[in-house]
Design a protein around this motif. Structure first.
Motif, PDB file in Angstrom:
ATOM      1  N   UNK A  76       0.839  -1.201   0.000  1.00 21.83           N
ATOM      2  CA  UNK A  76       0.000   0.000   0.000  1.00 21.83           C
ATOM      3  C   UNK A  76       0.874   1.252   0.000  1.00 21.83           C
ATOM      4  N   UNK A  77       1.936   1.240   0.814  1.00 20.51           N
ATOM      5  CA  UNK A  77       2.843   2.388   0.844  1.00 20.51           C
ATOM      6  C   UNK A  77       3.549   2.562  -0.496  1.00 20.51           C
ATOM      7  N   UNK A  78       3.956   1.465  -1.099  1.00 18.20           N
ATOM      8  CA  UNK A  78       4.622   1.545  -2.406  1.00 18.20           C
ATOM      9  C   UNK A  78       3.676   2.162  -3.429  1.00 18.20           C
ATOM     10  N   UNK A  79       2.407   1.738  -3.399  1.00 19.34           N
ATOM     11  CA  UNK A  79       1.411   2.297  -4.315  1.00 19.34           C
ATOM     12  C   UNK A  79       1.230   3.791  -4.054  1.00 19.34           C
ATOM     13  N   UNK A  80       1.100   4.159  -2.776  1.00 19.19           N
ATOM     14  CA  UNK A  80       0.939   5.574  -2.436  1.00 19.19           C
ATOM     15  C   UNK A  80       2.145   6.408  -2.868  1.00 19.19           C
ATOM     16  N   UNK A  81       3.327   5.890  -2.621  1.00 19.17           N
ATOM     17  CA  UNK A  81       4.538   6.615  -3.008  1.00 19.17           C
ATOM     18  C   UNK A  81       4.597   6.743  -4.532  1.00 19.17           C
ATOM     19  N   UNK A  82       4.205   5.686  -5.247  1.00 18.66           N
ATOM     20  CA  UNK A  82       4.168   5.749  -6.708  1.00 18.66           C
ATOM     21  C   UNK A  82       3.186   6.805  -7.189  1.00 18.66           C
ATOM     22  N   UNK A  83       2.017   6.837  -6.579  1.00 19.47           N
ATOM     23  CA  UNK A  83       1.021   7.845  -6.957  1.00 19.47           C
ATOM     24  C   UNK A  83       1.531   9.250  -6.626  1.00 19.47           C
ATOM     25  N   UNK A  84       2.171   9.398  -5.492  1.00 22.45           N
ATOM     26  CA  UNK A  84       2.724  10.694  -5.102  1.00 22.45           C
ATOM     27  C   UNK A  84       3.805  11.126  -6.094  1.00 22.45           C
ATOM     28  N   UNK A  85       4.660  10.185  -6.478  1.00 20.96           N
ATOM     29  CA  UNK A  85       5.711  10.479  -7.453  1.00 20.96           C
ATOM     30  C   UNK A  85       5.101  10.908  -8.780  1.00 20.96           C
ATOM     31  N   UNK A  86       4.065  10.193  -9.217  1.00 19.75           N
ATOM     32  CA  UNK A  86       3.385  10.566 -10.461  1.00 19.75           C
ATOM     33  C   UNK A  86       2.791  11.959 -10.357  1.00 19.75           C
ATOM     34  N   UNK A  87       2.184  12.265  -9.204  1.00 21.12           N
ATOM     35  CA  UNK A  87       1.598  13.593  -9.001  1.00 21.12           C
ATOM     36  C   UNK A  87       2.681  14.665  -9.046  1.00 21.12           C
ATOM     37  N   UNK A  88       3.828  14.368  -8.428  1.00 19.55           N
ATOM     38  CA  UNK A  88       4.937  15.328  -8.474  1.00 19.55           C
ATOM     39  C   UNK A  88       5.440  15.518  -9.894  1.00 19.55           C
ATOM     40  N   UNK A  89       5.493  14.436 -10.644  1.00 16.19           N
ATOM     41  CA  UNK A  89       5.911  14.535 -12.047  1.00 16.19           C
ATOM     42  C   UNK A  89       4.921  15.389 -12.828  1.00 16.19           C
ATOM     43  N   UNK A  90       3.640  15.164 -12.569  1.00 14.05           N
ATOM     44  CA  UNK A  90       2.625  15.964 -13.255  1.00 14.05           C
ATOM     45  C   UNK A  90       2.764  17.434 -12.889  1.00 14.05           C
ATOM     46  N   UNK A  91       3.006  17.698 -11.598  1.00 11.94           N
ATOM     47  CA  UNK A  91       3.227  19.087 -11.186  1.00 11.94           C
ATOM     48  C   UNK A  91       4.451  19.666 -11.873  1.00 11.94           C
ATOM     49  N   UNK A  97       5.435  23.286 -18.328  1.00  8.84           N
ATOM     50  CA  UNK A  97       4.529  23.749 -19.379  1.00  8.84           C
ATOM     51  C   UNK A  97       4.198  25.233 -19.175  1.00  8.84           C
ATOM     52  N   UNK A  98       3.965  25.612 -17.903  1.00  6.21           N
ATOM     53  CA  UNK A  98       3.658  27.027 -17.643  1.00  6.21           C
ATOM     54  C   UNK A  98       4.861  27.906 -17.931  1.00  6.21           C
ATOM     55  N   UNK A  99       6.055  27.439 -17.643  1.00  5.81           N
ATOM     56  CA  UNK A  99       7.263  28.213 -17.957  1.00  5.81           C
ATOM     57  C   UNK A  99       7.416  28.364 -19.464  1.00  5.81           C
ATOM     58  N   UNK A 100       7.135  27.299 -20.194  1.00  6.15           N
ATOM     59  CA  UNK A 100       7.222  27.369 -21.665  1.00  6.15           C
ATOM     60  C   UNK A 100       6.208  28.363 -22.196  1.00  6.15           C
ATOM     61  N   UNK A 101       4.966  28.290 -21.681  1.00  7.06           N
ATOM     62  CA  UNK A 101       3.931  29.229 -22.125  1.00  7.06           C
ATOM     63  C   UNK A 101       4.339  30.659 -21.765  1.00  7.06           C
ATOM     64  N   UNK A 102       4.881  30.841 -20.561  1.00  5.56           N
ATOM     65  CA  UNK A 102       5.327  32.174 -20.145  1.00  5.56           C
ATOM     66  C   UNK A 102       6.423  32.691 -21.067  1.00  5.56           C
ATOM     67  N   UNK A 103       7.380  31.827 -21.401  1.00  7.66           N
ATOM     68  CA  UNK A 103       8.470  32.203 -22.290  1.00  7.66           C
ATOM     69  C   UNK A 103       7.937  32.572 -23.674  1.00  7.66           C
ATOM     70  N   UNK A 104       7.009  31.728 -24.173  1.00 14.27           N
ATOM     71  CA  UNK A 104       6.437  32.000 -25.494  1.00 14.27           C
ATOM     72  C   UNK A 104       5.626  33.290 -25.482  1.00 14.27           C
ATOM     73  N   UNK A 105       4.878  33.524 -24.390  1.00 10.92           N
ATOM     74  CA  UNK A 105       4.129  34.781 -24.276  1.00 10.92           C
ATOM     75  C   UNK A 105       5.089  35.965 -24.232  1.00 10.92           C
TER      76      UNK A 105
END
Length: 137
Positions: A76-91, A97-105
Protein backbone atom coordinates in the motif's frame (compact mmCIF):
# COMPACT_ATOMS: atom_id res chain seq x y z
CA UNK A 1 24.82 -84.94 65.84
CA UNK A 2 24.97 -85.24 62.05
CA UNK A 3 21.29 -84.80 61.82
CA UNK A 4 21.57 -81.79 64.09
CA UNK A 5 24.23 -80.22 61.80
CA UNK A 6 22.10 -81.04 58.76
CA UNK A 7 19.07 -79.42 60.34
CA UNK A 8 21.07 -76.29 61.30
CA UNK A 9 22.44 -76.12 57.79
CA UNK A 10 18.92 -76.34 56.34
CA UNK A 11 17.74 -73.64 58.72
CA UNK A 12 20.62 -71.36 57.65
CA UNK A 13 19.90 -72.07 54.00
CA UNK A 14 16.23 -71.22 54.54
CA UNK A 15 17.16 -68.03 56.42
CA UNK A 16 19.64 -67.09 53.67
CA UNK A 17 17.01 -67.79 51.01
CA UNK A 18 14.50 -65.63 52.89
CA UNK A 19 17.07 -62.82 53.18
CA UNK A 20 17.90 -63.21 49.49
CA UNK A 21 14.18 -63.09 48.57
CA UNK A 22 13.70 -60.01 50.74
CA UNK A 23 16.68 -58.31 49.10
CA UNK A 24 15.39 -59.34 45.70
CA UNK A 25 11.97 -57.79 46.51
CA UNK A 26 13.66 -54.65 47.85
CA UNK A 27 15.77 -54.49 44.70
CA UNK A 28 12.68 -54.86 42.49
CA UNK A 29 10.85 -52.17 44.48
CA UNK A 30 13.86 -49.84 44.26
CA UNK A 31 14.23 -50.53 40.52
CA UNK A 32 10.50 -49.85 40.05
CA UNK A 33 10.79 -46.57 41.99
CA UNK A 34 13.87 -45.57 39.99
CA UNK A 35 12.13 -46.40 36.72
CA UNK A 36 9.07 -44.38 37.74
CA UNK A 37 11.19 -41.40 38.79
CA UNK A 38 13.21 -41.49 35.57
CA UNK A 39 10.03 -41.83 33.49
CA UNK A 40 8.31 -39.04 35.43
CA UNK A 41 11.29 -36.75 34.92
CA UNK A 42 11.50 -37.73 31.26
CA UNK A 43 7.76 -37.16 30.86
CA UNK A 44 8.12 -33.74 32.49
CA UNK A 45 10.90 -32.86 30.06
CA UNK A 46 8.86 -34.15 27.12
CA UNK A 47 5.82 -32.26 28.38
CA UNK A 48 7.88 -29.08 28.66
CA UNK A 49 9.22 -29.64 25.13
CA UNK A 50 5.66 -30.14 23.87
CA UNK A 51 4.53 -26.93 25.58
CA UNK A 52 7.49 -25.06 24.11
CA UNK A 53 6.70 -26.45 20.67
CA UNK A 54 3.08 -25.26 21.02
CA UNK A 55 4.32 -21.78 22.00
CA UNK A 56 6.74 -21.75 19.08
CA UNK A 57 3.98 -22.84 16.67
CA UNK A 58 1.70 -20.10 18.01
CA UNK A 59 4.49 -17.52 17.71
CA UNK A 60 5.19 -18.68 14.13
CA UNK A 61 1.53 -18.29 13.20
CA UNK A 62 1.45 -14.84 14.76
CA UNK A 63 4.69 -13.89 13.01
CA UNK A 64 3.33 -15.14 9.69
CA UNK A 65 0.15 -13.11 10.17
CA UNK A 66 2.12 -10.01 11.07
CA UNK A 67 4.49 -10.57 8.14
CA UNK A 68 1.54 -10.81 5.75
CA UNK A 69 0.06 -7.64 7.22
CA UNK A 70 3.41 -5.88 6.90
CA UNK A 71 3.66 -7.03 3.29
CA UNK A 72 0.19 -5.65 2.53
CA UNK A 73 1.02 -2.37 4.25
CA UNK A 74 4.31 -2.16 2.37
CA UNK A 75 2.51 -2.71 -0.93
CA UNK A 76 0.00 0.00 0.00
CA UNK A 77 2.84 2.39 0.84
CA UNK A 78 4.62 1.55 -2.41
CA UNK A 79 1.41 2.30 -4.31
CA UNK A 80 0.94 5.57 -2.44
CA UNK A 81 4.54 6.61 -3.01
CA UNK A 82 4.17 5.75 -6.71
CA UNK A 83 1.02 7.85 -6.96
CA UNK A 84 2.72 10.69 -5.10
CA UNK A 85 5.71 10.48 -7.45
CA UNK A 86 3.39 10.57 -10.46
CA UNK A 87 1.60 13.59 -9.00
CA UNK A 88 4.94 15.33 -8.47
CA UNK A 89 5.91 14.53 -12.05
CA UNK A 90 2.63 15.96 -13.26
CA UNK A 91 3.23 19.09 -11.19
CA UNK A 92 6.71 19.30 -12.67
CA UNK A 93 5.21 18.89 -16.13
CA UNK A 94 2.62 21.59 -15.41
CA UNK A 95 5.32 23.88 -14.04
CA UNK A 96 7.50 23.23 -17.06
CA UNK A 97 4.53 23.75 -19.38
CA UNK A 98 3.66 27.03 -17.64
CA UNK A 99 7.26 28.21 -17.96
CA UNK A 100 7.22 27.37 -21.66
CA UNK A 101 3.93 29.23 -22.13
CA UNK A 102 5.33 32.17 -20.15
CA UNK A 103 8.47 32.20 -22.29
CA UNK A 104 6.44 32.00 -25.49
CA UNK A 105 4.13 34.78 -24.28
CA UNK A 106 7.20 36.86 -23.49
CA UNK A 107 8.59 36.20 -26.98
CA UNK A 108 5.23 37.11 -28.54
CA UNK A 109 5.05 40.26 -26.40
CA UNK A 110 8.59 41.24 -27.35
CA UNK A 111 7.86 40.53 -31.00
CA UNK A 112 4.65 42.56 -30.90
CA UNK A 113 6.49 45.37 -29.12
CA UNK A 114 9.23 45.29 -31.73
CA UNK A 115 6.66 45.22 -34.56
CA UNK A 116 4.77 48.06 -32.93
CA UNK A 117 7.94 50.10 -32.55
CA UNK A 118 8.91 49.35 -36.13
CA UNK A 119 5.46 50.39 -37.30
CA UNK A 120 5.71 53.58 -35.27
CA UNK A 121 9.13 54.33 -36.75
CA UNK A 122 7.78 53.52 -40.16
CA UNK A 123 4.85 55.89 -39.66
CA UNK A 124 7.14 58.57 -38.41
CA UNK A 125 9.43 58.04 -41.37
CA UNK A 126 6.44 58.15 -43.69
CA UNK A 127 5.13 61.24 -42.00
CA UNK A 128 8.54 62.89 -42.10
CA UNK A 129 8.94 61.95 -45.74
CA UNK A 130 5.55 63.39 -46.59
CA UNK A 131 6.36 66.52 -44.63
CA UNK A 132 9.54 66.96 -46.55
CA UNK A 133 7.71 66.44 -49.87
CA UNK A 134 4.84 68.66 -48.92
CA UNK A 135 6.20 71.56 -46.98
CA UNK A 136 3.79 73.18 -44.72
CA UNK A 137 2.00 75.75 -46.60
Amino acid sequence: MLSNIYRQHNERVIILKQKQEKKKKDLLISADRLTRLVLDELNNDISECYKNQKRIDQACKQLTTQSNLLTKQSQAWITLVGQFTDALKELGDVENYSKIIERECSIITNTLTTVHQDMMKSRQSTTNAQDSINPIE
